[in-house]
Design an enzyme around this catalytic site. Sequence first.
Site, PDB file in Angstrom:
ATOM      1  N   ASP A 138       0.873  -1.181   0.000  1.00  0.00           N
ATOM      2  CA  ASP A 138       0.000   0.000   0.000  1.00  0.00           C
ATOM      3  C   ASP A 138       0.910   1.231   0.000  1.00  0.00           C
ATOM      4  OD1 ASP A 138      -1.469   2.227   0.726  1.00  0.00           O
ATOM      5  OD2 ASP A 138      -2.236   1.383   2.595  1.00  0.00           O
ATOM      6  N   GLN A 141       0.658   6.571   1.067  1.00  0.00           N
ATOM      7  CA  GLN A 141       1.328   7.661   1.794  1.00  0.00           C
ATOM      8  C   GLN A 141       2.783   7.819   1.367  1.00  0.00           C
ATOM      9  OE1 GLN A 141      -0.076   9.791   3.750  1.00  0.00           O
ATOM     10  NE2 GLN A 141      -2.034   8.801   4.143  1.00  0.00           N
TER      11      GLN A 141
END
Lengths: 153, 409
Positions: free
Chosen positions: B200, B203
Amino acid sequence: MSLLKLNDLYKTLILDHAQHPHHHGQLADVPGVTLNNPTCGDVIQVQLAVQRNQIEQIAFSGTGCTISQASASVMTDVLIHQTPAQAQQLLHDFSQLIMGETITATAKKQLGDAAVLGTVAEFPTRIRCAMLAWHAAEQCLAQIGGPTNESKS
Amino acid sequence: MGKPTNPYRADFPILTTEVNGEPLTYLDSAATSQKPQAVIDAITHYYTTSNANVHRGVYTLAAQATDQYEAVRDQVAAFIHAKKREEVFFTRSTTESLNWVVQTYGNQNIHAGDEIVLTVMEHHSNLVPWQQLAHRKQAKLRYIQLTSDGQLDLADAKRLITDKTKLVAVVQTSNVLGVTNPVQQLAALAHQHGAIIVVDGAQAVAHQPVDVQALDADFYAFSGHKMLGPTGIGILYGKYSLLAQLTPAQFGGEMIDNVDWQTTTFAAIPQRFEAGTPNISGVIGLGAAITYLQQVGWPAIQAQEQQLTKHLLTGLTALNGVSIYGPLDPALHGPVVAFNLNGVHPHDVATGLDMAGVEVRAGHHCAQPLMQYLQVSATVRASVMFYNTTAEVDRLLAALTEVKEFFQG
């Protein structure tokens, strides 16, 4: 600058209730409803006991922000010794007030200290905090049964 | 005071606006970044001059739209150093990208008794889909713990990643702790045991150069809106050899080769995985965002963000009664800092800061299990991006001091 604006929301009465909440704790053998505020993860439990068609005991527990704690505290003061039907009406009036709707002077008077929370209407992101305990109380009354289905016109 | 303003601020029109009568101090870029004029203009320009559906029409306008759309695929592939352009396809969000991996690779390859290894710092989007899959398949979830200073515990990772592990799903940079995880090492561990790794990168991509080949990520998910692009556009990278084995998650328009009454053959990769009319303007906006980020350049972005993070961490540490989550060392900390004012609920802190025009996040940051792990119900979170200034961080610190006095007397 910010301090003055904060006073609009956090009036002394609200801060007092949050710091020294009324009817805070848990009641033995009294049914309750636990709700959480999904935006912050706060959890509040409200318990209430109805005897002789009157709310004889009420308490809340859990942790939360100033608004949710103060709102729960003033709610217990407002609801105790009311009949379930009166309580339903008060819950309705409070929710109208918080949503920024105009309520009658009588309704405002009946809400007592809780009416001070009307300023939350100007802080829409905090409405959920103010309503949490009241939603729990509403569900408590619905579980207990009684005159919960009457129309609120 | 008196410092020259950040040269990039003028590119972001929203930064000159006011909130509650105060200048907007936007410190929530980890939730979504602000958009430069170049991105806003690219979207307007597309709708004004090139709007047509992609991959369909034989007319000139449709070809223009298709060319612009496909050019962004090349841009994204280069941006994350994918080996082939076909390894990149567009989704709605990071969440959708991750769900896509769960519904295709996960569904086809995870079986009863298999283990999926996650970290305790996963965002719900890289946790709940795996949890649901594990329930369906009777697979097990394992969580890598943290070291005492809030970094991922590699020793624990080595203990948990075993031959039973089928898949490791890990966040590259935590949206709460600010730490960047050693994805390369985790990928090596996973591959050693025959597992794949899903990353993921939501960010991470706007704050550090990402090279999916160097990381050896099998899947890498991220979204446009946290990297100056519009909302509603997500990206999934997958190694071609893996993508070639997968049955699409969605079927319908745009993803087919030939449709008969009873059977369908699918289009080539990546069209096969982009059913329906895609978010064309979102893709165009994403392309403009990548161009803008590359114009600013990693050295400038990282220098400014490191300076801001250091200033923020130092300032917060200097205030009494503040708990900071994640490492205190700015060198280990991305531009996201989660903290609490002791004794004041994060929602009350955020409302106080909002009155001063300082916009921060308060809540569980879509990481409830991590909140449990940290033994808090919620935190305040300030996140910076290169368009922020140290003066803005100072405004946050000053407002925090006032909020602290207000609630603690």
